[in-house]
Design an enzyme around this catalytic site. Sequence first.
Site, PDB file in Angstrom:
ATOM      1  CG  HIS A  10      -8.129 -12.725  60.872  1.00 57.98           C
ATOM      2  ND1 HIS A  10      -6.899 -12.953  61.483  1.00 57.98           N
ATOM      3  CD2 HIS A  10      -8.427 -11.651  60.814  1.00 57.98           C
ATOM      4  CE1 HIS A  10      -6.237 -12.087  61.400  1.00 57.98           C
ATOM      5  NE2 HIS A  10      -7.050 -10.963  61.115  1.00 57.98           N
ATOM      6  CG  HIS A  27      -7.120  -3.069  58.444  1.00 57.58           C
ATOM      7  ND1 HIS A  27      -7.353  -4.181  57.764  1.00 57.58           N
ATOM      8  CD2 HIS A  27      -7.117  -3.332  59.607  1.00 57.58           C
ATOM      9  CE1 HIS A  27      -7.471  -5.370  58.450  1.00 57.58           C
ATOM     10  NE2 HIS A  27      -7.143  -4.770  59.746  1.00 57.58           N
ATOM     11  CG  ASP A  60      -9.108  -8.098  60.275  1.00 54.67           C
ATOM     12  OD1 ASP A  60      -9.206  -8.964  59.365  1.00 54.67           O
ATOM     13  OD2 ASP A  60      -7.986  -7.524  60.954  1.00 54.67           O
ATOM     14  CG  HIS A  69     -11.264  -3.904  62.129  1.00 53.85           C
ATOM     15  ND1 HIS A  69     -11.214  -4.557  63.412  1.00 53.85           N
ATOM     16  CD2 HIS A  69      -9.979  -4.133  61.547  1.00 53.85           C
ATOM     17  CE1 HIS A  69     -10.042  -5.338  63.350  1.00 53.85           C
ATOM     18  NE2 HIS A  69      -9.225  -5.000  62.449  1.00 53.85           N
ATOM     19  CG  HIS A 102      -5.006  -3.544  62.558  1.00 56.57           C
ATOM     20  ND1 HIS A 102      -6.398  -4.004  62.729  1.00 56.57           N
ATOM     21  CD2 HIS A 102      -4.901  -2.525  63.164  1.00 56.57           C
ATOM     22  CE1 HIS A 102      -6.828  -2.996  63.446  1.00 56.57           C
ATOM     23  NE2 HIS A 102      -6.068  -2.171  64.091  1.00 56.57           N
ATOM     24  CG  ASP A 139      -3.230  -8.955  61.568  1.00 50.67           C
ATOM     25  OD1 ASP A 139      -3.408  -7.475  61.737  1.00 50.67           O
ATOM     26  OD2 ASP A 139      -4.111  -9.768  61.387  1.00 50.67           O
ATOM     27  CG  HIS A 140      -4.765  -7.062  57.671  1.00 51.46           C
ATOM     28  ND1 HIS A 140      -5.717  -7.745  57.340  1.00 51.46           N
ATOM     29  CD2 HIS A 140      -4.881  -7.523  59.008  1.00 51.46           C
ATOM     30  CE1 HIS A 140      -6.449  -8.508  57.999  1.00 51.46           C
ATOM     31  NE2 HIS A 140      -5.944  -8.132  59.229  1.00 51.46           N
TER      32      HIS A 140
HETATM   33 FE    FE Z   1      -6.522  -8.777  61.176  1.00 51.77          FE
HETATM   34 ZN    ZN Z   2      -7.185  -5.586  61.831  1.00 55.23          ZN
END
Ligand code: FE
Ligand code: ZN
Length: 258
Positions: free
Chosen positions: A172, A57, A134, A115, A59, A61-62
């Site tokens: 995570h 996805h 996530d 999400h 985001h 942090d990905h």
């Molecule tokens: Fe994340």
């Molecule tokens: Zn995420």
Amino acid sequence: MSALQIRQVLCHEDNYAVIVHDPESGETLVVDTPQAAPIREALEAEGWRLTHILNTHHHHDHVEGNAELKELYGAKVHGPAHDKNRIPGLDAALRDGDGVSLGAHRIDVIAVPGHTLGSLAYFICGENILFAGDTLFSLGCGRMFEGGAEQMWHSLDLLRHLPEDTRMYCGHEYTLSNAAFALSVEPGNAALQKRAEEVRKLREKGEPTLPVTMAEEKATNPFLRPESEEIRKSLGLHALENWRVFGELRQMKDNFKA
Ligand code: FE
Ligand code: ZN
């Protein structure tokens, strides 16, 4: 076919990138790029050249390492068509039912909105390996940033119907804190008590709690267990559809303080 080689790479505090190498073809993919440097180091340690990036996805942090890793290796970036303008360097825009190949291995693309609306899960057929991003965590699930409860439940329901021996990786390392919430709503679940104890020991040693099998998640993760009488009793909810029980659980978890 010789077995795939898998390395789970911790990035930042608690993000995972997962590298999969196919010795037959020499191809190598990474699922999500939270940070370029640790992924690069893991690849260099093995002498693998990155050929595919798969993003679950949009985001930050990905996808943060996409540009650097693509530049360095010429890897092809795959990600959700829904978020094609938010995935840096996207080459292949994917939709539900699409496939990606890694050598002779086929990877199914499963749309799991909730999400984020574009969230994708990747499933390596035959090997039964799932990358849930996530959407589904061990003993928990992602927050609903973009989707609604009915939609997110449908996504989790799809994942829980994958083969029992499916090995799940996720975005995570949240398992230990997830265990506290899970025990608060289903304290009498013996399989959950056992898993929580295992998780505590693994984390004490600094070891990952993933991958985990789908059979184990179905026995322990409250977000996959809306049918549980004990969970329904904890919530004071009876005779409701699964997605409503799920929605109530998700809301409780948003406000939960361990
Ligand atoms: Fe994340
Ligand atoms: Zn995420």
